[in-house]
Design a protein around this motif. Structure first.
Motif, short mmCIF file in Angstrom:
data_model
loop_
_atom_site.label_atom_id
_atom_site.label_comp_id
_atom_site.label_asym_id
_atom_site.label_seq_id
_atom_site.Cartn_x
_atom_site.Cartn_y
_atom_site.Cartn_z
N GLY A 5 0.80 -1.22 0.00
CA GLY A 5 0.00 0.00 0.00
C GLY A 5 0.83 1.26 0.00
O GLY A 5 0.38 2.31 0.48
N GLY A 6 2.04 1.19 -0.54
CA GLY A 6 2.93 2.34 -0.56
C GLY A 6 3.06 2.96 -1.93
O GLY A 6 2.27 2.68 -2.85
N HIS A 7 4.07 3.81 -2.10
CA HIS A 7 4.31 4.52 -3.35
C HIS A 7 5.49 3.90 -4.10
O HIS A 7 6.42 3.37 -3.48
CB HIS A 7 4.61 6.00 -3.07
N VAL A 8 5.45 4.00 -5.41
CA VAL A 8 6.53 3.53 -6.26
C VAL A 8 6.83 4.61 -7.31
O VAL A 8 6.02 5.50 -7.54
CB VAL A 8 6.18 2.19 -6.96
N PHE A 9 8.00 4.48 -7.94
CA PHE A 9 8.41 5.51 -8.89
C PHE A 9 9.12 4.88 -10.09
O PHE A 9 10.32 5.06 -10.29
CB PHE A 9 9.31 6.52 -8.18
N PRO A 10 8.38 4.10 -10.88
CA PRO A 10 8.98 3.44 -12.04
C PRO A 10 8.85 4.28 -13.31
O PRO A 10 8.13 5.28 -13.36
CB PRO A 10 8.14 2.18 -12.17
N CYS A 11 9.53 3.84 -14.35
CA CYS A 11 9.31 4.39 -15.69
C CYS A 11 9.36 3.26 -16.70
O CYS A 11 10.03 2.24 -16.49
CB CYS A 11 10.34 5.47 -16.03
N ALA A 12 8.62 3.43 -17.78
CA ALA A 12 8.65 2.46 -18.87
C ALA A 12 9.93 2.67 -19.68
O ALA A 12 10.50 3.75 -19.71
CB ALA A 12 7.42 2.63 -19.76
N LEU A 13 10.36 1.61 -20.34
CA LEU A 13 11.58 1.64 -21.15
C LEU A 13 11.25 1.63 -22.63
O LEU A 13 10.11 1.37 -23.02
CB LEU A 13 12.46 0.44 -20.80
N THR A 14 12.25 1.89 -23.45
CA THR A 14 12.05 1.79 -24.89
C THR A 14 12.26 0.35 -25.37
O THR A 14 11.95 0.03 -26.52
CB THR A 14 13.02 2.72 -25.64
N ASN A 43 0.61 5.83 -6.27
CA ASN A 43 0.16 5.38 -4.96
C ASN A 43 -0.55 4.05 -5.16
O ASN A 43 -1.67 4.01 -5.70
CB ASN A 43 -0.78 6.42 -4.34
N THR A 44 0.08 2.97 -4.75
CA THR A 44 -0.49 1.65 -5.04
C THR A 44 -1.71 1.35 -4.19
O THR A 44 -2.45 0.40 -4.48
CB THR A 44 0.56 0.53 -4.83
N ALA A 45 -1.96 2.16 -3.16
CA ALA A 45 -3.14 1.92 -2.31
C ALA A 45 -4.43 2.22 -3.05
O ALA A 45 -5.45 1.55 -2.85
CB ALA A 45 -3.06 2.78 -1.04
N ASP A 46 -4.41 3.24 -3.93
CA ASP A 46 -5.64 3.61 -4.64
C ASP A 46 -5.43 3.82 -6.14
O ASP A 46 -6.36 4.23 -6.85
CB ASP A 46 -6.26 4.87 -4.01
#
Length: 386
Positions: free
Chosen positions: A39-48, A189-192
């Motif tokens: 239920g926390g936050h993440v900070f990913p990015c998509a790749l090419t 925010n993976t919680a919502d």
């Protein structure tokens, strides 16, 4: 890549007319590891880089799959048999998505032929499985006219991996692939599932992914055990505070109630989830303010926590990160993905790239016995027809 894909499709299935091609990206997570199922936050990015598919609907119920990345990868199946099996091998991922679509009332009227090819290094922790799931979902949406959003595709992909493939992953990998935006990371925010895009402005700096080349398969690792530990810790904390997930607690709040967790190992796992969530919130603030040095220090702290509290790094990942920290011009470096092998992600100034590759590569080979591989990556967009 498209030409190679179409040629492989025709060679395997004997025709090429009416074939459509699709793509879905892999992802790298800049910070916020093992927080997505808490239920926390993440900070990913998509790749090419990612996974490509050539697909054509059939007139019957057959499902025919082939991967052009592997020899003898052809698997034939049917819409009448969507049960997971060892014999299905890698096709359990696209079949799981079909199964999940049908479970939501979106039944396929005909089967399909599907050839796939990917340029995500296998076992690298850059989410080749999530890429394949999102790719399959986007293909089904396009070919069969299903009314689903890209957020739906992420949810369906996660559901299929949890319930069809038995991997209790969070939502991050599928969401990053489905919702990727060029030159932007996703603050989720993976919680919502609320999110915002954050521009990645790296003038004179490169994102470098370093692959340990230690193959890992998360369902065979201790990933599911980590999730179970966090769930048990959450249940203990809920006896003394009103929270839905570990991500609801600040570090200060956690320190006040942590003794409710009776096992020291579980307490350390929960501590990582809470503190990593706080680091992610601060890291996004730092990036928005252009404070890349602060962002880098938070990346380093993330790796230390994953090493010392969450126990998911191992000698390969630790060697890569610790050698990177020694080099001037490396702003930050940490493991990315589930752990137990896979990759690190590093922010490296342009003038330090060659030194980074040379020194980290040499130290890694001397200590581990084989080479690591370096990739300078670009931040890409989400799934699409190509």
């Amino acid at each position: 890549m498209k030409q190679k894909l179409l040629e492989g499709f025709e060679k395997e299935f004997g025709y090429s007319q009416g074939v459509r091609c699709f793509f879905a990206p892999g992802r790298v997570n800049l910070i916020g590891e093992h927080t997505d199922y808490n239920g926390g936050h993440v900070f990913p990015c998509a790749l090419t880089i990612g996974t490509y598919a050539a697909v054509k609907k059939r007139d019957d119920n057959l499902l025919r799959f082939v991967s052009l990345n592997f020899e003898n990868s052809r698997v034939d199946s049917s819409l009448d048999d969507l049960t997971p099996s060892e014999a299905a091998g890698w096709t359990n991922y696209p079949k799981g998505v079909v199964w999940a679509f049908e479970g939501r009332g979106m039944k396929l009227d005909h089967g399909f032929d599907m050839a796939v090819i990917g340029n995500i290094p296998a076992g690298s922790g850059l989410s080749s499985s999530a890429s394949l799931e999102v790719l399959t979902g986007y293909m089904l949406k396009s070919l069969y006219g299903f009314d689903v959003t890209n957020t739906d595709l992420a949810i369906i992909g996660q559901y299929s991996e949890n319930n069809y493939n038995g991997m209790n992953c969070g939502i991050m990998d599928q969401f990053a692939s489905a919702m990727g935006k060029e030159d932007n990371a996703i603050f989720l925010n993976t919680a919502d599932l609320s999110f915002e895009y954050a521009p990645i402005k790296l003038d004179g700096i490169k994102l470098v992914v370093t692959n340990t080349n230690k193959k890992h398969k998360l369902t065979d690792s201790q990933y599911n055990a980590r999730r179970s530990s966090c769930e048990a810790a959450l249940a203990e904390l809920q006896t003394v505070c009103d929270i839905k997930g570990l991500g609801d607690l600040t570090p200060e709040e956690f320190e006040k109630v942590k003794d409710a967790i009776k096992d020291d190992d579980r307490r350390r796992k929960a501590k990582h989830a809470v503190y990593e969530n706080a680091r992610t919130l601060e890291a996004v603030e730092a990036l928005k303010a252009g404070e890349l040095d602060r962002f880098g220090k938070l990346m380093n702290a993330s790796h230390v926590s994953l090493r010392d509290d969450y126990d998911v790094t191992g000698i390969e990942l630790d060697t890569l990160a610790e050698e990177a920290w020694k080099i001037d011009g490396v702003i930050g470096s940490r493991m990315t993905g589930g752990g137990f092998g896979g990759c690190t992600v590093s922010l490296v100034r342009d003038e330090a790239i060659d030194e980074f590759k040379e020194k980290v590569g040499a130290a890694y080979k001397e200590k581990i016995g084989y080479d690591c591989t370096f990739y300078i990556i670009s931040v890409g967009a989400g799934p699409r027809e190509v």
